[in-house]
Structures are given as structure tokens and as C-alpha cells.
Design a protein around this motif. Structure first.
Motif, short mmCIF file in Angstrom:
data_model
loop_
_atom_site.label_atom_id
_atom_site.label_comp_id
_atom_site.label_asym_id
_atom_site.label_seq_id
_atom_site.Cartn_x
_atom_site.Cartn_y
_atom_site.Cartn_z
N PRO B 255 -0.08 27.10 -24.22
CA PRO B 255 0.37 25.81 -23.30
C PRO B 255 -0.05 24.65 -24.72
N PHE B 256 1.05 23.16 -24.61
CA PHE B 256 0.87 22.62 -25.43
C PHE B 256 1.30 21.11 -24.73
N LEU B 257 2.98 20.97 -24.85
CA LEU B 257 2.87 19.80 -24.21
C LEU B 257 2.59 19.11 -22.88
N SER B 258 2.18 21.20 -21.97
CA SER B 258 1.74 20.83 -20.42
C SER B 258 0.62 20.46 -20.67
N SER B 260 -0.58 17.54 -23.07
CA SER B 260 -1.60 16.60 -23.74
C SER B 260 -1.33 15.59 -22.91
#
Lengths: 435, 435
Positions: B255-258, B260
């Protein structure tokens, strides 16, 4: 945005600092930013010139640099974050003043000489306090090579050509060049359940590091047209990886302990200004690849968002060094083997509203060439550990052994300009702890 | 290690602060640590008591607290990191002094009263500068429920019962309770390639946050027997998630932009000392599950490494609030639905040599109960968006709508002790930016 050239980029400019003109990485056209300590003193801002370090605080105190640049250098304390936050105008002011100060014909040579320290006499630190570190995966040939090991017919996942894939990394364990790498211990997959012990598949990863200058407020993305203004400069970056720990742990949430034991960065930020002559067009996408979504497209970025950098990796074993053998060049290739530009990385990172802060570090992910001569990791060079590499002196390697030293090098070259480089990004593998 | 009880835990202890004895979260037995600003002043260390905030700096300056505790409170500046780094001895000293100061019969009631601010008159901040934030995935029922949506026959991956799965999260976008959540924008999977726009599957995640006190040096792991000494305390944590962005971006690196765009933490650290009466045995693993590897096993941790906490989630829509309707309780369940203890999280995190720093935050991952009454996310409650939830007033929900408010609550209870709580962990969903 544009990337102006000025007198500081003049290839005929020479420095009065002995040896600077002959220095492959730090001639007067570079002037990278870093943090150093003279013996027994606290860290302070610096620029590199040849084999020397210019103490910017001392230069400011001596009145050799002035204006906002001098004020901010004095305020910046033990990390460059404040200077990074000030952005391009202050960096340019500082660069132009230091360029004049160190150029042949400077009126202040004697006073400036008192602010120089030999690089061999000082300790280099991380240039900034890294609030967050994000690692991308934009090396398309690396992603393809790694993907092939798992999915020979379908190496790239469906999102790869649409999304600049990235993940959060560990900031606390990033260290400047020279920090030893203690072989990590952890869980790995065994024949009957997990086993525990030192990693047997320790690897390096050849990356570039991108330093953030001004940040953005939470909720306010950085659009692609202004993304470059938020990039202070670049360094070399080695994202050491334990492939056996990674294979066992990384599903479903990504790499964790396989990376967080150490990452090594070259301690000098080669600034956006120093990089300006080396900007090149982002390579065209292969025929048939999808166009990026509009939020990632900017004409200037496509025309000048990549960099003419040759990246090299060298390995020496303890035995090779004992025998006086030269380092083995493992790879050489262009940094333009990136599917996305650094500006696209910045814009994608913030498109959801995520806030970047001055001093944040973005890794590009491993940069490999399409062919073996430019593979950026042992995982690729040894085909997942199946094909050992011959070292000078009769040794072989699949993955790193204790005593091995990995050195990254990066050189920026462009016709009509003086080449510059990043300085050292080196780490030695040391034995695992008792466990 | 042991977790001693003393006079500060006495259930019969009463405070002279009006209303404190009746306060469900902050009676005198709690005394959580935080950072607050009185109007127009800089942040400073505090403890909560009833509906009031005790200014610890003012109390130290007035001589109401002394010794190392007072010295460190004065030195700690605008973040608690220095106080956290000082560890249990200083926290205990501070707790005992403040307990005496605020107890009925205190000799210094009048002077202490001058150091109190009504909670409604102050701004709460993050308690510490969070260097790194790591999110774990120890809620086994959540992992099972989510896994079932993708792999009905085999919901948990083979590593789950051996590895405390975790990943690095974004530290810069963590905010204290009350910060608005701007709906994130980003790439999602469409029928023909990706689409771009506001998330349509916005969710909350019910988690606990674990604050690190003393850290460890790079290369020196924290063994399981001493892991608890490195935990300063707990907060509530909402790891807001955009499920559509997550589904498209998360392979292969997580998970990254989901995630941050924002995470919300309750701003009070309920300290290890306040938690002591509520320690319970880690629930036995189900029959047939593997034993953890030895580095994760400690007898004391197994006997007392979990906490008797009831976690609850409430939702109100803008329409519900306009109509004066009571918040809907979405779930209620015990925090002991964790497959690993917080000590095991700390030890695993450092087993490879990774260094934790004072003020680092670990999330537990979503904590769900085995049955629907204790599901910790809308993804689970709505079966991946397929089964809408009825709200009072006639609305339904699969995922969060603009104007929705999510409130987490946590209550610690044990026979013979005064119950305590965490205070508010609230966030309102606001519309996406123009895009």
C-alpha cells in the motif's frame, strides 16, 4: 519550469583550489551540498571542491558569502533541511557566490583557504534529517528482470505502465557512504516452515536518491509543471536487500525487514543547478505502451526531465583487496533507463494529498539496462543465484559475502560542459551478529 | 520485565479536579501524556485529568514537580521525544508526583489549579515527532476477512502465522484527532485501463498505535524479554484507506497512496504505567497453529503481553447530526484479537538490526473480532461494498460519504481497578479537491 545556465556552468571556469580542476567528481562546476564535521566539532553545512570541503558557516561568518544564503547557512544548524526548504533562489545565490569565491582570480582566496578542510580529515553526515523515505520502482528493465524470475511470460504487472509504483521505506536506517553493513538476521523460507539466521542472499541495488526541497501542505498536490521546483538535487543510493528475507515476508504488504537494516546514500547533494546542463529528454515509450494519465504529463518534463548520468557498480572482496587486485566493474549503464521521470515521481507521490517535507528522500528503485552489462543488482547478474560471477583472483559470487565492498559511481556528461560526479557511495559487508 | 502497581493505580484514589472522578477516560488513575497549546502559545507537555489539561512545564516552573522529571519536562520542547527517550523511570517519577499533586488532600491544590486549562480551550498536537511509522497486520480476523474476499479457500498467506507482517507507512501525514480528511484523488482500475478521480471506496481502519520510548542502535536488535521496556504507551489509531486506489496500486510493493493521505491518532499516550493493571495473557493460538520461532517467545510476554481493551467505532453522517440522531455504533470488540503482542512487533521489527527511535509509532493493523459485531472496517462490514449498512434516518453506507464522521473509542477495564480510556480519535470526511 526552465533550468537556466549561468557563469557557474562555464566549462572553462577554473578554481584556485589545488587539484579541483582535475577532480572527476567535484570541479568548480559542481559545488554539491553536504554536512560535515571537522574533528571534534558539530556538523555544519558544506560544499565539496576537489579533495576539499568548504565550511559554509565559516565562510558566512568571515563575510565571504552574504545575503539570504549566508543567513540561512548560519541558521541551518546540523541538518540542511532549512536550506533545502528555502528552494532554488537561495541555492542559486549560494552557488554563484561560492563559485566566484573559489574561482581563479577571486579576491578572497587567502580568507577562503582558511575555510577549507581536506576531505580525508572530516566526517561526512547525512545531508538532511530525512523525515520520510520513499522507494520507487521506475527502473523498467529491473522490474522486468525481477518479474521474469517469477512470471517468465508476464514479467510486468498490469499497473506498471500506468502507476509510478512506490512504497514507503525506513528512514532511520539510512546512512552516509562508508557505514558498515552488518549482515541482517531474520526469517527465511525453509523446506519445512521458516528457518532463522543470517541472510544468505544479500544483495545491493543501484539507485538514485532524490532530495526534496520545498514541501507541500497536506491535501495540496504538487502538479507536474512545478514538480521540478521541489527537487533539491540527486545522490547515489544503495538499497541493500536480503532476497531470502524478502521472498518470505513481502506478501501481501511489501518489503519490510529485507530492506530496513541499512540503506547507503552518497553524502553530497548534486543540486538541481549543477544538474541543469545534463538534462535530456525522457526516452520515448516503446511502441504500444499506454500514454501516462494527464496528471503525469508535462511538455517541459518530457523534453528535459531525464539526466545524462552513467551509473557504475564496482565490487571488491576482502581477498581481492589483500592481493591488491582492482575492483571488478559489475555494471555500467545510463540513468535514463527509468520509465518515469523524477518529476513524475514527485507529482504521483502527492496526487492523493500526501505532504512531502524538505529533506525527504525518494529512491528511484534499481536502475538496470536492458542487457547484462548494466544490470543493477546481483539478483539479476546471477539470475537469481543460479549463475555465479567470476571475480579476479579466482573467487565466484552469487550474492554478497562478508568482506565484500560495493562502490557505486555516477558521472554526468554533456557535450560542451565539464563532467561532474556524485562522490563515493560505498559499503562493506561485515559478519552477522551472534544469534 | 514486570509491570509494578503502586498507589497511583489505587481505584479509591480521587482527584480534587472537578469532574475528574466521573470522567470515563481520564480519571486520576490514567494521567496520559500529550502536547497541547494554550491559546497563542507554543506547544508544551501535558497530562490529561478529567476535562482539563495539566501544563507540565508550568507545574515544573512552579516547583510542583521536581527531580529528573521536571528537568526533562522543561527540556523536552515542542515534542515529547526527549521524555519518551528517558524511559520508564522518568515516566514513573512524573506520574507519581502528578498523582499526588492532583489527588484529594494535595497541599498544592491552589498552585496546581493555575496550571490547568480546560480541554475545550486548547489545541492538541501530535505528542511526538514521529520519525518513522510502521503498520503491522496482527489483527488475524481482519487479515482472514480481507483474505477471504480474494482467496475464499485460503485466506491467510503461508507466512502469516510465522511472521508479524508489517510495512513502512507515511509519517508526515499522521495528524491528531480532529484533523479533517480530504477525500483522496488517484488512479483506480477501470474497465479499460485506469481511471482518475476521487476515491469511491473510502474506508476507516480501527487500530491501536504503539509509541516507542527508548530506541535501539542500528545493528542491535531488541530481544523479546526487554521489548516492553521500549514501549511508552498506546493510543487509538485510524488508518484511513482508499480501497479502490489500494487495489490498483498495491502489487507488488504494498500500500502507498491508498493510505498516505491521512492517518489519525488520538493525541494522548496512555502510558505503560497506566496500562499495567489491564495486562492479560496473550490468547492461546488455535489448535494446530505453529509455535512462533524462539526469538519471538517470552514467558512474561505470553502471560501479560495483551491488554483488556474494548474498542468501539461510531459513525455519524452530516444528515444524522443535523437531525440530532445518535452516532451509530459500527462495532465493538476486544483488542486481544491480535495474533502477535506489541512486544513481538517491536522485537520482530528490530531482529534484522533496524533501529527504532523515541517517538516512532507502530500501528497494529486493523483489529477485528471473528464475528460481524467487531469488524474493524467498512470493507469487512459491507462485504467489500456488496452489503450496505443501514444508518439511522434512512441512509445506507457501503463506504464513507462526504460529511461522515468516524469516532474510535477504547476503554480499559479490569476487576478491582478504575477503568480508563484513550480520549477522542475522530475525523470528518470532507470533499475531494477540484481535479
Amino acid at each position: 519550469m526552465t533550468f537556466p545556465l549561468d557563469s557557474t556552468h562555464d566549462p572553462d571556469l577554473r578554481s584556485w583550489v589545488e587539484g579541483a580542476d582535475d577532480h572527476s567528481d567535484f570541479p568548480i562546476q559542481n559545488l554539491p551540498l553536504g554536512m560535515f564535521s571537522p574533528e571534534d566539532r558539530s556538523p555544519r553545512a558544506a560544499m565539496a571542491i576537489g579533495d576539499y570541503v568548504l565550511d559554509l558557516v565559516a565562510a558566512a561568518d568571515a563575510g565571504l558569502i552574504g545575503g539570504d544564503a549566508a543567513r540561512i547557512v548560519r541558521e541551518t544548524g546540523e541538518q540542511l533541511n532549512l536550506l533545502l526548504a528555502a528552494g532554488a533562489p537561495v541555492r542559486v545565490e549560494l552557488r554563484q557566490q561560492v563559485s566566484r569565491l573559489l574561482a581563479v582570480g577571486s579576491e578572497h582566496e587567502a580568507a577562503a583557504r582558511a575555510c577549507l578542510f581536506a576531505h580525508t580529515d572530516v566526517t561526512m553526515h547525512l545531508p538532511a534529517q530525512i523525515g520520510d523515505y520513499t522507494d520507487f520502482y521506475v527502473g523498467v528493465h529491473h522490474a522486468t528482470n525481477i518479474g521474469k524470475l517469477f512470471r517468465p511470460d508476464n514479467p510486468l504487472l498490469p499497473n506498471y505502465k500506468h502507476v509510478p509504483i512506490g512504497y514507503h521505506g525506513r528512514a532511520s536506517s539510512i546512512r552516509p557512504s562508508g557505514a558498515p553493513l552488518k549482515r541482517p538476521v531474520g526469517q527465511q523460507k525453509g523446506e519445512e516452515g521458516p528457518v532463522f539466521g543470517p541472510s544468505k542472499r544479500l544483495d545491493y541495488e543501484l539507485e538514485m536518491g532524490v532530495w526534496i526541497s520545498q514541501g507541500n501542505a497536506l491535501g495540496d498536490p504538487i502538479d507536474i509543471a512545478s514538480a521540478s521546483e521541489h527537487i533539491a538535487g540527486l545522490s547515489l543510493f544503495n538499497d541493500w536487500s536480503a532476497r531470502d528475507i524478502q521472498a518470505w515476508e513481502y506478501q501481501p504488504l511489501g518489503p519490510f525487514l529485507s530492506k530496513s537494516f541499512l540503506s547507503t546514500v552518497s553524502p553530497w547533494i548534486v543540486t538541481a543547478e549543477a544538474l541543469a546542463p545534463f538534462r535530456i529528454a525522457q526516452p520515448a515509450r516503446p511502441e504500444g505502451d499506454p500514454a501516462p494519465l494527464p496528471y503525469l504529463i508535462d511538455e517541459t518534463d518530457q523534453a528535459s526531465g531525464a539526466f545524462a548520468i552513467t551509473l557504475e557498480v564496482y565490487l571488491s572482496s576482502a581477498k581481492m583487496r589483500n592481493q591488491g587486485l582492482t575492483d571488478l566493474k559489475l555494471s555500467s549503464g545510463p540513468a535514463s533507463n527509468m520509465y518515469w521521470t523524477v518529476a513524475q515521481m514527485v507529482t504521483h507521490h502527492t496526487v492523493n494529498g500526501c505532504n512531502l517535507l524538505p529533506g525527504d528522500l525518494l529512491g528511484t528503485g534499481t536502475i538496470s539496462a536492458p542487457d547484462r552489462s548494466g544490470y543493477g543488482s546481483l539478483m539479476e547478474l546471477s539470475s537469481g543465484g543460479k549463475e555465479p560471477i567470476d571475480l579476479p583472483g579466482g573467487e565466484t559470487r552469487t550474492f554478497l559475502e562478508d568482506g565484500d565492498r560495493i562502490s557505486l559511481r555516477g558521472t554526468l556528461s554533456a557535450p560542451g560542459f565539464r563532467s561532474i560526479g556524485f562522490g563515493a557511495c560505498v559499503g562493506d559487508v561485515t559478519p552477522a551478529r551472534e544469534y
